[in-house]
Write an enzyme that holds these catalytic residues in place. Structure first.
Site, PDB file in Angstrom:
ATOM      1  N   ASP A   9       0.852  -1.191   0.000  1.00  0.00           N
ATOM      2  CA  ASP A   9       0.000   0.000   0.000  1.00  0.00           C
ATOM      3  C   ASP A   9       0.885   1.236   0.000  1.00  0.00           C
ATOM      4  OD1 ASP A   9      -2.115  -1.709   0.104  1.00  0.00           O
ATOM      5  OD2 ASP A   9      -2.693  -1.252   2.174  1.00  0.00           O
ATOM      6  N   ASP A 131     -15.154  -2.766  -0.507  1.00  0.00           N
ATOM      7  CA  ASP A 131     -14.770  -2.547   0.886  1.00  0.00           C
ATOM      8  C   ASP A 131     -16.034  -2.265   1.690  1.00  0.00           C
ATOM      9  OD1 ASP A 131     -12.122  -2.669  -0.043  1.00  0.00           O
ATOM     10  OD2 ASP A 131     -12.149  -0.532  -0.495  1.00  0.00           O
TER      11      ASP A 131
END
Length: 234
Positions: A9, A131
Site C-alpha cells: 500500500d 470494501d
C-alpha cells in the site's frame, strides 16, 4: 489451492498500512516498497503482487503511476494495481506499462454500466474491490457510505467477465484479527466470480481456513511483513 498475493500500500511512494481504512492511522512499514517486491518475488507460492495507490483512492485519480512503473521493473511476477482508477485511459496506461490486472472500486460501484464496459473490454483482467463494514459498502477511500448491500451488488454483477471480486471487511483491516470468514464464505457460495479475501489475515492458519471455503486468493498486508508468516513457505 488458494493463491497468495502480498500487498504493498502506497502513500507518497512509501509502503504503509492503515487500520480500518483511516488515513490518520498511517503506519510506515519496515521494508520499503522496493524491498518488499523483491522479497515477495522469491517465493513460488506468491503468484501475484497487489499494489494500492492509497492517495489515488482518496483523491479519485491515479497518483502513483510513475512510481508503480519503477516497481513493475523489479519483478517478473504478475502485478495488480488499484486506487483511483476511474477511466478507461488509466486502465490502458497501466496495461501499457506492463501491469497485468487493474482493480476498480468506487467508480465501478457507482456506475455499473461503466463496470460492465471495462469488464467486457478487458475480460478477466479487471477486479472489483468491494470494501465494507460487514455488508455495508464504503466508497471513496472508505470515507463514504455507498448505501448499498454487498450481496445485492454481487447479484447485479454476477454475469460480468471479471477476474474476481476482492472483499475487504474494513472492521478487520490492519488489525491482524482474522478476516471475515463468514461473509467471505457466503460470497463464494453466491457467485461464480472468483472471491479474493482481504483484510485482517494473520497467519498460515487463516490462509488454510480460507482455502477450505474455496476462496480463490488471499491478499496479505501487515502480516506479510512478519518473517514468521513465511516460515515453511517456498
Amino acid at each position: 489451492m488458494i493463491k497468495l498475493w502480498p500487498a504493498i500500500d502506497l502513500i507518497n511512494a512509501t509502503s504503509v498500512r492503515l487500520t480500518e481504512g483511516k488515513y490518520d492511522s498511517e503506519e510506515k512499514m519496515a521494508r520499503s516498497a522496493e524491498e518488499s517486491i523483491t522479497y515477495y518475488s522469491k517465493f513460488d507460492c506468491v503468484d501475484r503482487i497487489h499494489i494500492v495507490d492509497l492517495i489515488g483512492a482518496k483523491q479519485q485519480t491515479s497518483v502513483e503511476q510513475d512510481y508503480i512503473k519503477t516497481l513493475r521493473e523489479l519483478t517478473t511476477k504478475p502485478i495488480e494495481v488499484g486506487g483511483g482508477i476511474r477511466t478507461v485511459e488509466t486502465i490502458k496506461a497501466y496495461f501499457d506499462q506492463g501491469i497485468d490486472y487493474c482493480i476498480v472500486g468506487t467508480k465501478a460501484i457507482q456506475d455499473l454500466d461503466w463496470l460492465a464496459q471495462v469488464a467486457q473490454q478487458f475480460p478477466n483482467r479487471i477486479y472489483l474491490s468491494v470494501d465494507a463494514y460487514k455488508q455495508a459498502i464504503k466508497i471513496n477511500g472508505w470515507e463514504q457510505d455507498a448505501q448499498l448491500d454487498l450481496f445485492d451488488l454481487v447479484e447485479t454483477i454476477n454475469h460480468l467477465p471479471l477476474g474476481g471480486l476482492i472483499y475487504t471487511d474494513i472492521s478487520k483491516d490492519g488489525r491482524l484479527a482474522g478476516p471475515n470468514f463468514e461473509i467471505t464464505g457466503k460470497l463464494v457460495q453466491q457467485t461464480d466470480i472468483p472471491i479474493v479475501a482481504s483484510g485482517g489475515i494473520r497467519d498460515q492458519e487463516d490462509i488454510k481456513k480460507l482455502d477450505a471455503l474455496n476462496v480463490y486468493a488471499a491478499i496479505v498486508g501487515k502480516a506479510a511483513h512478519n518473517p514468521q508468516f513465511w516460515e515453511g513457505l517456498s
